[in-house]
Design an enzyme around this catalytic site. Structure first.
Site, short mmCIF file in Angstrom:
data_model
loop_
_atom_site.label_atom_id
_atom_site.label_comp_id
_atom_site.label_asym_id
_atom_site.label_seq_id
_atom_site.Cartn_x
_atom_site.Cartn_y
_atom_site.Cartn_z
N ASP A 160 0.85 -1.20 0.00
CA ASP A 160 0.00 0.00 0.00
C ASP A 160 0.88 1.25 0.00
OD1 ASP A 160 -2.43 -1.65 0.41
OD2 ASP A 160 -1.42 -2.09 2.30
N HIS A 188 -4.54 -3.52 6.58
CA HIS A 188 -4.37 -3.76 5.14
C HIS A 188 -5.72 -4.20 4.58
CE1 HIS A 188 -2.99 -5.09 1.27
NE2 HIS A 188 -3.48 -6.29 1.50
N1 LIG Z 1 -0.62 -7.90 2.51
C1 LIG Z 1 -0.67 -7.65 1.21
O1 LIG Z 1 -0.39 -6.53 0.79
C2 LIG Z 1 -1.07 -8.69 0.20
C3 LIG Z 1 -1.00 -8.40 -1.16
C4 LIG Z 1 -1.36 -9.38 -2.10
C5 LIG Z 1 -1.81 -10.62 -1.66
N2 LIG Z 1 -1.89 -10.87 -0.33
C6 LIG Z 1 -2.34 -12.18 0.16
O2 LIG Z 1 -1.26 -13.11 0.05
C7 LIG Z 1 -1.78 -14.42 0.02
C8 LIG Z 1 -1.12 -15.25 -1.07
O3 LIG Z 1 -1.42 -14.73 -2.34
P1 LIG Z 1 -1.03 -15.51 -3.66
O4 LIG Z 1 -1.47 -14.65 -4.79
O5 LIG Z 1 0.38 -15.97 -3.64
O6 LIG Z 1 -2.02 -16.76 -3.55
P2 LIG Z 1 -1.93 -18.18 -4.26
O7 LIG Z 1 -3.27 -18.78 -4.10
O8 LIG Z 1 -1.30 -18.10 -5.60
O9 LIG Z 1 -0.91 -18.98 -3.33
C9 LIG Z 1 -1.17 -19.27 -2.00
C10 LIG Z 1 -0.44 -20.55 -1.67
O10 LIG Z 1 -0.58 -20.78 -0.27
C11 LIG Z 1 -0.75 -22.15 -0.08
N3 LIG Z 1 -1.28 -22.44 1.24
C12 LIG Z 1 -2.58 -22.44 1.66
N4 LIG Z 1 -2.65 -22.81 2.94
C13 LIG Z 1 -1.39 -23.04 3.35
C14 LIG Z 1 -0.84 -23.46 4.57
N5 LIG Z 1 -1.60 -23.72 5.62
N6 LIG Z 1 0.51 -23.58 4.66
C15 LIG Z 1 1.29 -23.33 3.60
N7 LIG Z 1 0.82 -22.94 2.40
C16 LIG Z 1 -0.51 -22.80 2.28
C17 LIG Z 1 -1.64 -22.57 -1.25
O11 LIG Z 1 -1.60 -23.98 -1.47
C18 LIG Z 1 -1.02 -21.78 -2.39
O12 LIG Z 1 0.02 -22.49 -3.04
C19 LIG Z 1 -3.29 -14.26 -0.11
O13 LIG Z 1 -3.86 -14.41 1.18
C20 LIG Z 1 -3.45 -12.85 -0.59
O14 LIG Z 1 -4.70 -12.31 -0.23
C21 LIG Z 1 -1.53 -9.94 0.60
#
Ligand SMILES: NC(=O)c1ccc[n+]([C@@H]2O[C@H](COP(=O)([O-])OP(=O)(O)OC[C@H]3O[C@@H](n4cnc5c(N)ncnc54)[C@H](O)[C@@H]3O)[C@@H](O)[C@H]2O)c1
Length: 334
Positions: A160, A188
């Site tokens: 952000d 966030h």
């Molecule tokens: N804070 C921020 O600014 C911000 C920005 C973008 C995305 N995000 C968040 O980041 C996260 C990941 O995003 P992404 O695009 O890489 O998603 P994605 O779905 O491509 O990947 C997530 C991965 O996490 C794995 N996973 C699920 N549960 C798990 C567990 N208990 N232990 C280990 N791995 C596990 C899934 O199998 C998957 O491979 C999401 O929650 C998204 O909302 C946060």
């Protein structure tokens, strides 16, 4: 003398953020170009095949800093002796899922990972939670890792901050790093408060206030804030996938500054354990402007003037965090 390798964990390692994040960590962008790393990659059992592919690619990059790669779905192995953790993996919101169900699914994940941190990680470990709802996930994780200082947990609002900084830089036609001290307050989420009222810009070597250079209060109080608040949704609408490259870059920026310290006179935003500074709720993970020293300890920047407009926005996002925490605690059971 060559440095000893450090163990770095990335969870959600088979996912899209990790795909970009691992590249930068392995290249030395975060812990330094002379710091070898042992990469611990955690994902869930159904993703082990995909994770194998990520490991192959990491090997094929022939990074000289990567000493070992440990792909696993076992938390003990993943958290063992780690010095830094990027907790990216989380339960995504599925169609028809209630907010409470999403929160409960994530409480389960971050409770278990908190316990694993408590048992297996180095006590100095620096934990960055990226997986959403990031602030509350970080709070839960810390709650279940009582042997690790609360100050070692944070959640990411750097994306952000980068978004906000970049919006201003493009508007002023300067490189992004000429804009500093933009603040993200709070959660966030769409209630976050991107605040440019303390931001500075370097214009041809002279440091000026962003507000004076833009001379557009209506923009800073309106479109600027909503653009940053809604940027994640705009990326999803366009890409049909959530922000990944920019999220990975922000995670690297966050951890790099935590590891190496911030530049004199500059501050960055991190969601950290709130002591109630600026009269926001205490005992939640609230995003504040912080400065970090060579000892890797962050300090909340104090004494910034908060006007009525900012007050109201900081309170709103604080209330949301309090509510999220209560909802999460209500499904914790113990
Ligand atoms: N804070 C921020 O600014 C911000 C920005 C973008 C995305 N995000 C968040 O980041 C996260 C990941 O995003 P992404 O695009 O890489 O998603 P994605 O779905 O491509 O990947 C997530 C991965 O996490 C794995 N996973 C699920 N549960 C798990 C567990 N208990 N232990 C280990 N791995 C596990 C899934 O199998 C998957 O491979 C999401 O929650 C998204 O909302 C946060």
């Amino acid at each position: 003398m060559a440095k000893e390798p450090i163990r770095v964990l990335v969870t959600g390692a088979a996912g899209q953020i990790a795909y970009s994040l691992l590249f930068s960590v392995a290249k030395g962008d975060v812990f330094g170009p002379d710091q070898p790393v042992i990469l611990h990659l955690l994902d869930i059992p159904p993703m082990m095949g995909v994770l194998e592919g990520v490991v192959m690619e990491l090997m094929d990059c022939a990074f000289s800093l990567v000493r070992e790669i440990i792909p696993t779905c076992d938390e003990q192995q993943a958290f063992n002796d780690i010095e830094a953790a990027f907790l990216v993996g989380a339960m995504p919101r599925k169609e028809g899922m209630e907010r409470k169900d999403l929160l409960a699914a994530n409480v389960k994940i971050f409770k278990s990972q908190g316990k694993a941190l408590d048992q297996f990680a180095k006590k100095t470990v620096k934990v960055l939670v990226v997986g959403n709802p990031a602030n509350t996930n970080a709070f839960i994780c810390s709650k279940y890792a009582p042997s690790i200082p609360k100050e070692n947990f944070s959640a990411m609002t750097r994306l952000d901050q980068n978004r906000a900084q970049s919006q201003i830089a493009f508007r002023l036609n300067v490189p992004a790093n000429n804009v500093t001290n933009v603040i993200i307050w709070g959660n966030h989420s769409s209630t976050q408060f991107p605040d440019a009222s303390h931001a500075l810009v370097n214009v041809n070597g002279t440091i000026k206030k962003v507000g004076d250079c833009l001379n557009d209060d209506a923009y800073l109080k309106g479109e600027f804030i909503t653009t940053v608040q809604k940027r994640g949704a705009a990326v999803i609408a366009a890409r049909k996938l959530s922000s990944a490259m920019s999220a990975a870059k922000a995670a690297c920026d966050h951890m790099r500054d935590w590891w190496n310290g911030t530049t004199e006179g500059q501050f960055v935003s991190m969601a950290v354990y709130s002591d109630g500074s600026y009269n926001v709720p205490a005992d939640v993970m609230y995003s504040f402007p912080v400065q970090i020293g060579a000892d890797r300890q962050w300090k909340i920047v104090q004494g910034l003037e908060i006007n009525d407009f900012a007050r109201q926005k900081m309170d709103l996002t604080g209330q949301e965090l309090k509510q999220e925490k209560e909802d999460a605690l209500s499904v914790c059971q113990d």
